[in-house]
Design an enzyme around this catalytic site. Structure first.
Site, PDB file in Angstrom:
ATOM      1  N   LYS A 203      83.927 -15.652 -16.113  1.00 12.65           N
ATOM      2  CA  LYS A 203      84.488 -14.499 -15.388  1.00 12.65           C
ATOM      3  C   LYS A 203      86.013 -14.508 -15.385  1.00 12.65           C
ATOM      4  CE  LYS A 203      80.518 -13.247 -12.639  1.00 12.65           C
ATOM      5  NZ  LYS A 203      79.870 -13.170 -11.326  1.00 12.65           N
TER       6      LYS A 203
ATOM      7  N   ARG B   4      74.421 -19.866 -12.225  1.00 11.43           N
ATOM      8  CA  ARG B   4      74.118 -18.815 -13.212  1.00 11.43           C
ATOM      9  C   ARG B   4      75.142 -18.928 -14.333  1.00 11.43           C
ATOM     10  NH1 ARG B   4      75.544 -13.642 -14.393  1.00 11.43           N
ATOM     11  NH2 ARG B   4      73.873 -12.225 -15.015  1.00 11.43           N
TER      12      ARG B   4
HETATM   13  C1  7PJ Z   1      76.252 -12.093 -11.307  1.00  5.83           C
HETATM   14  C2  7PJ Z   1      74.990 -11.509 -11.338  1.00  5.83           C
HETATM   15  C3  7PJ Z   1      76.536 -13.065 -10.297  1.00  5.83           C
HETATM   16  C4  7PJ Z   1      74.278 -12.745  -9.535  1.00  5.83           C
HETATM   17  C5  7PJ Z   1      76.221 -10.669 -12.895  1.00  5.83           C
HETATM   18  C6  7PJ Z   1      78.039 -11.651 -15.434  1.00  5.83           C
HETATM   19  C7  7PJ Z   1      78.262 -10.356 -14.738  1.00  5.83           C
HETATM   20  N1  7PJ Z   1      74.010 -11.836 -10.470  1.00  5.83           N
HETATM   21  N2  7PJ Z   1      74.985 -10.610 -12.349  1.00  5.83           N
HETATM   22  N3  7PJ Z   1      75.515 -13.339  -9.443  1.00  5.83           N
HETATM   23  N4  7PJ Z   1      77.001 -11.575 -12.297  1.00  5.83           N
HETATM   24  N5  7PJ Z   1      73.351 -13.085  -8.640  1.00  5.83           N
HETATM   25  O1  7PJ Z   1      77.143 -11.766 -16.270  1.00  5.83           O
HETATM   26  O2  7PJ Z   1      78.807 -12.600 -15.190  1.00  5.83           O
HETATM   27  O3  7PJ Z   1      77.619 -13.621 -10.160  1.00  5.83           O
HETATM   28  S1  7PJ Z   1      76.697  -9.660 -14.208  1.00  5.83           S
END
Ligand code: 7PJ
Length: 259
Positions: free
Chosen positions: A202, A237
Site C-alpha cells: 500500500k 492480508r
Molecule cells: C483490504 C481489503 C484491507 C481488508 C483491500 C488491496 C486493496 N480487505 N481489501 N483489508 N484492502 N479486510 O488489495 O490492498 O486492507 S483492496
C-alpha cells in the site's frame, strides 16, 4: 491470507490475473506457498475506483471460487454487495471480507443465516472519493468505536461473535498519519476481536520507503506484516505469501514463539 485479485484495475496486480485461468493458477501458487486462507476479489476498491455491477463481480469471482474450494484452504470473498455475498456463500465461501463492514442493506442478513466468518473493515467514505479529504479528530478512537458498534450490530442480527474479525482498513479514507496511528492501535483493537491487517504494497509502505512503484514494496510490506503480527494481528492480508511466511518463521524461532 493470500490476495487473489480477479480485476483489471487493482492497484498492485490489476490485470495480471483478470482471466479466470490465471487467477486460479495464482490461487494455487499461493496455496503452495503456504497460505492458510485465500481472499478472492472481483471489484477493485483502490482509491478512485468505479463500482462494478454485481453480475460482473460474480462472473469474475465464481469460477475461481469453484476451482479452489475444497482444496484444503478456506476461501474468503472480498465484496461489498449482498447479492455477491449470497452467491459466494452458496458456492462454498468460508468468509466474507467486506470493506464496508456489512453496512449495505441486506448484507448482515446475507451472512447471518450461514456459518461463515466475516471481516468487518473500517472505511471513511467510499472508494471513489475516500482519499480526497479524510478527516478525524481521534482516528484510533473513532475507528475503534465504529468497529465495536459493527460487531454489536452483527451479533444482534445473529452472527456469532466468534465468527467476527475486524480490520482498521489501512488506506481506506486515511492520511499517512492516520494509518500510522491505527497501526499503533492494533494491540488495543485486538482486545475487541481478532484483527486482520492489510498493509501489503500500500501507499503508506511507499511513503515510508520512498518506493513509488508497488513492485518495489515487498521488503517494506513484509516488515509491516511482521510488525502487525507482533502487535497481535491474527490474519495478515498479503500479496506475497512465501516471503511473509519466511519472515514470520524466522521471527518466531528467534523469539521462541510456538509455531
Ligand atoms: C483490504 C481489503 C484491507 C481488508 C483491500 C488491496 C486493496 N480487505 N481489501 N483489508 N484492502 N479486510 O488489495 O490492498 O486492507 S483492496
Amino acid at each position: 491470507m493470500g490476495i487473489v485479485n480477479i480485476t483489471p484495475d487493482s492497484f498492485h496486480d490489476g490485470g495480471r490475473f483478470a482471466a479466470a485461468g490465471d487467477a486460479i493458477a495464482h490461487a494455487h501458487r499461493l496455496i503452495d506457498e503456504g497460505a492458510d486462507l485465500l481472499d478472492l476479489g472481483g471489484e477493485s476498491t483502490r482509491p478512485g475506483a468505479a463500482p462494478v455491477p454485481a453480475e460482473e463481480e460474480l462472473a469474475r469471482v465464481l469460477p475461481v471460487l469453484e476451482a479452489v474450494r475444497g482444496g484444503g484452504v478456506p476461501v474468503s470473498v472480498d465484496t461489498r454487495h449482498p447479492a455477491v455475498m449470497r452467491a459466494a456463500l452458496a458456492a462454498g465461501a468460508a468468509m466474507i471480507n467486506d470493506v464496508n463492514a456489512l453496512r449495505a442493506p441486506g448484507a448482515i442478513e446475507a451472512v447471518a443465516g450461514t456459518d461463515a466468518s466475516v471481516c468487518l473493515m473500517h472505511m471513511q467514505g467510499e472508494p471513489r472519493t475516500m482519499q480526497q479529504a479524510p478527516r478525524y479528530a481521534d482516528v484510533a478512537a473513532e475507528v475503534t468505536a465504529f468497529l465495536a458498534a459493527r460487531i454489536e450490530a452483527c451479533v444482534a442480527a445473529g452472527i456469532d461473535r466468534g465468527r467476527i474479525v475486524i480490520d482498521p482498513g489501512f488506506g481506506f479514507g486515511k492520511r499517512f498519519d492516520d494509518n500510522v496511528a491505527l497501526a499503533r492501535a492494533l494491540t488495543a483493537l485486538a482486545g475487541l476481536a481478532p484483527v486482520l491487517a492489510g498493509f501489503s504494497r500500500k501507499s503508506m509502505i511507499g511513503a515510508m520507503t520512498g518506493r513509488a512503484s508497488t513492485a518495489d514494496r515487498l521488503a517494506g510490506s513484509v516488515a509491516a506484516a511482521l510488525w502487525a503480527a507482533r502487535q497481535g494481528a491474527a490474519i495478515l492480508r498479503v500479496h506475497d505469501v512465501a516471503a511473509t511466511r519466511d519472515a514470520l518463521s524466522v521471527w518466531r524461532q528467534l523469539e521462541g514463539v510456538e509455531q
